[in-house]
Design a protein around this motif. Sequence first.
Motif, PDB file in Angstrom:
ATOM      1  N   UNK A   2       0.839  -1.197   0.000  1.00  0.00           N
ATOM      2  CA  UNK A   2       0.000   0.000   0.000  1.00  0.00           C
ATOM      3  C   UNK A   2       0.873   1.245   0.000  1.00  0.00           C
ATOM      4  N   UNK A   3       0.525   2.192  -0.846  1.00  0.00           N
ATOM      5  CA  UNK A   3       1.292   3.432  -0.952  1.00  0.00           C
ATOM      6  C   UNK A   3       0.386   4.633  -0.725  1.00  0.00           C
ATOM      7  N   UNK A   4       0.807   5.488   0.202  1.00  0.00           N
ATOM      8  CA  UNK A   4       0.100   6.724   0.501  1.00  0.00           C
ATOM      9  C   UNK A   4       0.907   7.890  -0.046  1.00  0.00           C
ATOM     10  N   UNK A   5       0.231   8.847  -0.679  1.00  0.00           N
ATOM     11  CA  UNK A   5       0.872  10.091  -1.078  1.00  0.00           C
ATOM     12  C   UNK A   5       0.136  11.228  -0.390  1.00  0.00           C
ATOM     13  N   UNK A   6       0.861  12.001   0.397  1.00  0.00           N
ATOM     14  CA  UNK A   6       0.284  13.130   1.118  1.00  0.00           C
ATOM     15  C   UNK A   6       0.758  14.424   0.483  1.00  0.00           C
ATOM     16  N   UNK A   7      -0.198  15.273   0.127  1.00  0.00           N
ATOM     17  CA  UNK A   7       0.102  16.569  -0.479  1.00  0.00           C
ATOM     18  C   UNK A   7       0.313  17.593   0.628  1.00  0.00           C
ATOM     19  N   UNK A   8       1.480  18.232   0.595  1.00  0.00           N
ATOM     20  CA  UNK A   8       1.829  19.270   1.563  1.00  0.00           C
ATOM     21  C   UNK A   8       1.973  20.605   0.845  1.00  0.00           C
ATOM     22  N   UNK A   9       1.578  21.676   1.518  1.00  0.00           N
ATOM     23  CA  UNK A   9       1.770  23.021   0.996  1.00  0.00           C
ATOM     24  C   UNK A   9       2.460  23.847   2.074  1.00  0.00           C
ATOM     25  N   UNK A  10       2.902  25.018   1.716  1.00  0.00           N
ATOM     26  CA  UNK A  10       3.514  25.910   2.696  1.00  0.00           C
ATOM     27  C   UNK A  10       2.503  26.141   3.826  1.00  0.00           C
ATOM     28  N   UNK A  11       2.958  26.000   5.067  1.00  0.00           N
ATOM     29  CA  UNK A  11       2.085  26.172   6.221  1.00  0.00           C
ATOM     30  C   UNK A  11       1.186  24.984   6.480  1.00  0.00           C
ATOM     31  N   UNK A  35       4.267  14.896  -1.405  1.00  0.00           N
ATOM     32  CA  UNK A  35       4.371  15.695  -2.622  1.00  0.00           C
ATOM     33  C   UNK A  35       4.066  17.145  -2.288  1.00  0.00           C
ATOM     34  N   UNK A  36       4.729  18.039  -2.986  1.00  0.00           N
ATOM     35  CA  UNK A  36       4.482  19.474  -2.837  1.00  0.00           C
ATOM     36  C   UNK A  36       4.623  20.117  -4.211  1.00  0.00           C
ATOM     37  N   UNK A  37       4.074  21.303  -4.379  1.00  0.00           N
ATOM     38  CA  UNK A  37       4.225  21.973  -5.667  1.00  0.00           C
ATOM     39  C   UNK A  37       5.694  22.051  -6.086  1.00  0.00           C
ATOM     40  N   UNK A  38       5.965  21.559  -7.284  1.00  0.00           N
ATOM     41  CA  UNK A  38       7.308  21.523  -7.873  1.00  0.00           C
ATOM     42  C   UNK A  38       8.303  20.728  -7.041  1.00  0.00           C
ATOM     43  N   UNK A  39       7.827  19.988  -6.053  1.00  0.00           N
ATOM     44  CA  UNK A  39       8.710  19.190  -5.205  1.00  0.00           C
ATOM     45  C   UNK A  39       9.572  20.021  -4.273  1.00  0.00           C
TER      46      UNK A  39
END
Length: 196
Positions: A2-11, A35-39
């Motif tokens: 199982x693979x989880x991808x969590x999207x993070x942003x500033x703050x 993952x985050x915008x543009x890594x």
Amino acid sequence: MTTLVTVLTEGFADWETALLNGAGRSFYGATAHYAAPKGLAVTSMGGLRATPDLALEDLDPADFDVLVVCGGTSWQGPDAPDISSIVHRTHEAGKLVAGICDGTIALARTGLLDATDHTSNGVGYLDPTGYKGKPHYRDVPYAITADNVVTAPASAPVSFMGAVMRGLGLADEQLDYYLGLHAAQFDKPDELGQRL
């Protein structure tokens, strides 16, 4: 696996997905990616500097089982990343999509919540997004799952973790025990004798 991808942003809100990724990786052997915008590196509300291993723009639903959108105040701003494409591709691929707190704002903006039961931080909280899902809003203090979509208010990281794990088919007695441990703190008085 199982693979989880969590999207993070500033703050991003550190605590909202920590239990999910920690329990998933440590107790269930899942792979946890971020993952985050543009890594690019982002800093959490608590000051934790995180360097993700993936760029948001490069995500492919074939590579993971759940897309988790972590909350954080950047989702409220005009410069919030547009995650419509990856959210819809993930959902259309039959994968789980999950959002907590302001992560539900991001999901509302994509239209994903227009026709499915969901929750967030309160009645009217998602209205500024212009979404059409208000008739499907459920004002509850815990995570809910509908149509392969998990949503939760900021105050519910424990039930969010449980709902995502169930959605991934990883629920077992160990998960029930773990959820019970967290819930138990609200059934007992604190050291001053006050109910939590």
